[in-house]
Design a protein around this motif. Structure first.
Motif, short mmCIF file in Angstrom:
data_model
loop_
_atom_site.label_atom_id
_atom_site.label_comp_id
_atom_site.label_asym_id
_atom_site.label_seq_id
_atom_site.Cartn_x
_atom_site.Cartn_y
_atom_site.Cartn_z
N ARG A 1 0.83 -1.21 0.00
CA ARG A 1 0.00 0.00 0.00
C ARG A 1 0.86 1.26 0.00
NH1 ARG A 1 -4.63 -2.13 4.17
NH2 ARG A 1 -5.90 -3.15 2.58
N ALA A 2 1.97 1.23 0.73
CA ALA A 2 2.87 2.39 0.75
C ALA A 2 3.46 2.63 -0.63
CB ALA A 2 3.98 2.17 1.78
N PHE A 3 3.86 1.57 -1.32
CA PHE A 3 4.39 1.73 -2.68
C PHE A 3 3.33 2.29 -3.62
CE2 PHE A 3 8.04 -0.91 -1.50
CZ PHE A 3 9.05 -0.35 -2.26
N VAL A 4 2.11 1.81 -3.51
CA VAL A 4 1.02 2.30 -4.35
C VAL A 4 0.78 3.78 -4.08
CG1 VAL A 4 -1.47 2.14 -4.76
CG2 VAL A 4 -0.09 0.07 -4.67
N GLU A 5 0.74 4.16 -2.80
CA GLU A 5 0.52 5.56 -2.45
C GLU A 5 1.66 6.44 -2.97
OE1 GLU A 5 -2.07 7.22 -1.04
OE2 GLU A 5 -3.15 5.32 -1.23
N MET A 6 2.89 5.93 -2.89
CA MET A 6 4.03 6.71 -3.40
C MET A 6 3.92 6.91 -4.91
SD MET A 6 7.34 5.57 -1.22
CE MET A 6 8.37 6.69 -2.13
N ARG A 7 3.51 5.85 -5.63
CA ARG A 7 3.34 6.00 -7.08
C ARG A 7 2.26 7.03 -7.40
NH1 ARG A 7 4.08 0.52 -7.30
NH2 ARG A 7 1.88 0.08 -7.46
N LYS A 8 1.15 6.99 -6.65
CA LYS A 8 0.09 7.97 -6.86
C LYS A 8 0.60 9.38 -6.58
CE LYS A 8 -3.88 5.06 -5.67
NZ LYS A 8 -4.92 4.85 -4.65
N PHE A 9 1.33 9.53 -5.49
CA PHE A 9 1.88 10.82 -5.11
C PHE A 9 2.81 11.34 -6.19
CE2 PHE A 9 5.17 13.32 -2.91
CZ PHE A 9 4.38 14.28 -2.32
N LEU A 10 3.70 10.49 -6.70
CA LEU A 10 4.63 10.90 -7.74
C LEU A 10 3.90 11.23 -9.04
CD1 LEU A 10 7.55 8.37 -7.11
CD2 LEU A 10 7.52 10.82 -6.61
N ALA A 11 2.88 10.44 -9.37
CA ALA A 11 2.11 10.72 -10.59
C ALA A 11 1.39 12.06 -10.49
CB ALA A 11 1.11 9.60 -10.84
N THR A 12 0.79 12.33 -9.35
CA THR A 12 0.11 13.59 -9.13
C THR A 12 1.09 14.75 -9.21
OG1 THR A 12 -1.52 12.53 -7.70
CG2 THR A 12 -1.33 14.92 -7.52
N ASN A 13 2.23 14.60 -8.57
CA ASN A 13 3.22 15.68 -8.58
C ASN A 13 3.83 15.87 -9.96
OD1 ASN A 13 2.88 16.48 -5.97
ND2 ASN A 13 4.48 15.18 -5.15
N SER A 14 3.97 14.81 -10.71
CA SER A 14 4.53 14.97 -12.05
C SER A 14 3.60 15.80 -12.92
CB SER A 14 4.84 13.61 -12.69
OG SER A 14 3.65 12.93 -13.01
N LEU A 15 2.29 15.63 -12.76
CA LEU A 15 1.34 16.45 -13.50
C LEU A 15 1.46 17.92 -13.09
CD1 LEU A 15 -1.86 14.19 -13.44
CD2 LEU A 15 -0.36 14.66 -15.39
N ILE A 16 1.60 18.15 -11.80
CA ILE A 16 1.75 19.52 -11.31
C ILE A 16 3.04 20.12 -11.83
CG2 ILE A 16 2.13 20.91 -9.22
CD1 ILE A 16 0.16 18.98 -7.80
N LEU A 17 4.13 19.36 -11.77
CA LEU A 17 5.42 19.86 -12.26
C LEU A 17 5.36 20.14 -13.76
CD1 LEU A 17 7.88 17.60 -10.24
CD2 LEU A 17 7.36 20.02 -9.87
N ASN A 18 4.67 19.31 -14.52
CA ASN A 18 4.51 19.56 -15.96
C ASN A 18 3.74 20.85 -16.20
OD1 ASN A 18 5.94 17.30 -16.70
ND2 ASN A 18 4.13 16.02 -16.95
N ARG A 19 2.69 21.08 -15.39
CA ARG A 19 1.92 22.31 -15.54
C ARG A 19 2.77 23.53 -15.21
NH1 ARG A 19 -3.96 21.48 -12.87
NH2 ARG A 19 -4.99 21.87 -14.84
N ILE A 20 3.58 23.42 -14.18
CA ILE A 20 4.47 24.53 -13.81
C ILE A 20 5.46 24.79 -14.93
CG2 ILE A 20 6.33 25.22 -12.24
CD1 ILE A 20 4.72 23.85 -9.99
N ASP A 21 6.02 23.72 -15.50
CA ASP A 21 6.94 23.89 -16.63
C ASP A 21 6.26 24.59 -17.80
OD1 ASP A 21 9.03 22.71 -15.29
OD2 ASP A 21 8.79 20.75 -16.24
N ASP A 22 5.03 24.21 -18.11
CA ASP A 22 4.28 24.85 -19.19
C ASP A 22 4.07 26.33 -18.90
OD1 ASP A 22 4.15 22.44 -20.49
OD2 ASP A 22 2.07 22.01 -19.93
#
Length: 182
Positions: free
Chosen positions: A112-133
């Motif tokens: 469950r911790a690994f799944v939550e970390m993947r979700k967290f990273l996926a969410t943050n990657s979208l935010i980081l992509n938006r910031i880059d844009d």
């Protein structure tokens, strides 16, 4: 349901080494309630379940860099053996060879911790992509604005008021001076 915030002891023990998320054998042994050597012995008895992408042994440099294997000569402790790092799949295999209720519950928590970390990273990657844009758009806008200012300043420089004044019916014609002052 365990979330990333609810179980910090597990997530604090997940490291990024060689570009993958892993847990170290001594941390896993602690969570499973066994000695590290017992865990490693069980792994070696079932080594066919642990290919290199499931488990690998760390180098001395990796141990020192990650600070969980620092040498402590004052207390006489040292690393006799380099620790093993287990990927998510390797940890899943551990649950298959360690057959206790504690091992089952710990494995569920780790997954469950690994799944939550993947979700967290996926969410943050979208935010980081938006910031880059947004940064790219901001830089383009700033460049466009700078070009406009350059044109205005160049125009003013090219049309600077001459020393010679234009006379009209005996008066100085200074409309240009008036416009530039506005």
């Amino acid at each position: 349901m365990n979330t990333l915030q609810e179980n910090p002891t597990i997530t604090e023990k997940i490291y990024q080494i060689r570009g993958v998320s892993v847990m170290i054998d001594k941390d896993l042994a602690l969570l499973y309630g066994v000695q590290t050597k017992q865990l490693n012995r069980a792994v070696k008895r079932n080594i066919e379940r642990f290919p290199k992408d499931f488990m690998f042994q760390l180098t001395k440099e990796e141990c020192l860099r990650c600070q969980f294997g620092t040498l402590n000569t004052e207390q006489g402790q040292h690393l006799k053996y380099m620790p093993y790092a287990f990927t998510e799949q390797g940890i899943s295999m551990l649950s298959a060879i360690l057959r206790s209720d504690v091992a089952i519950n710990v494995s569920i928590g780790i997954m469950r911790a690994f799944v939550e970390m993947r979700k967290f990273l996926a969410t943050n990657s979208l935010i980081l992509n938006r910031i880059d844009d947004l940064e790219v758009k901001q830089l383009q806008y700033q460049k466009s604005t700078d070009e406009r200012f350059d044109k205005v300043f160049q125009y003013i420089e090219d049309h600077a008021e001459s020393e010679q004044k234009v006379f009209f019916d005996g008066q100085i014609y200074d409309a240009f001076s008036l416009i530039t002052s506005i």
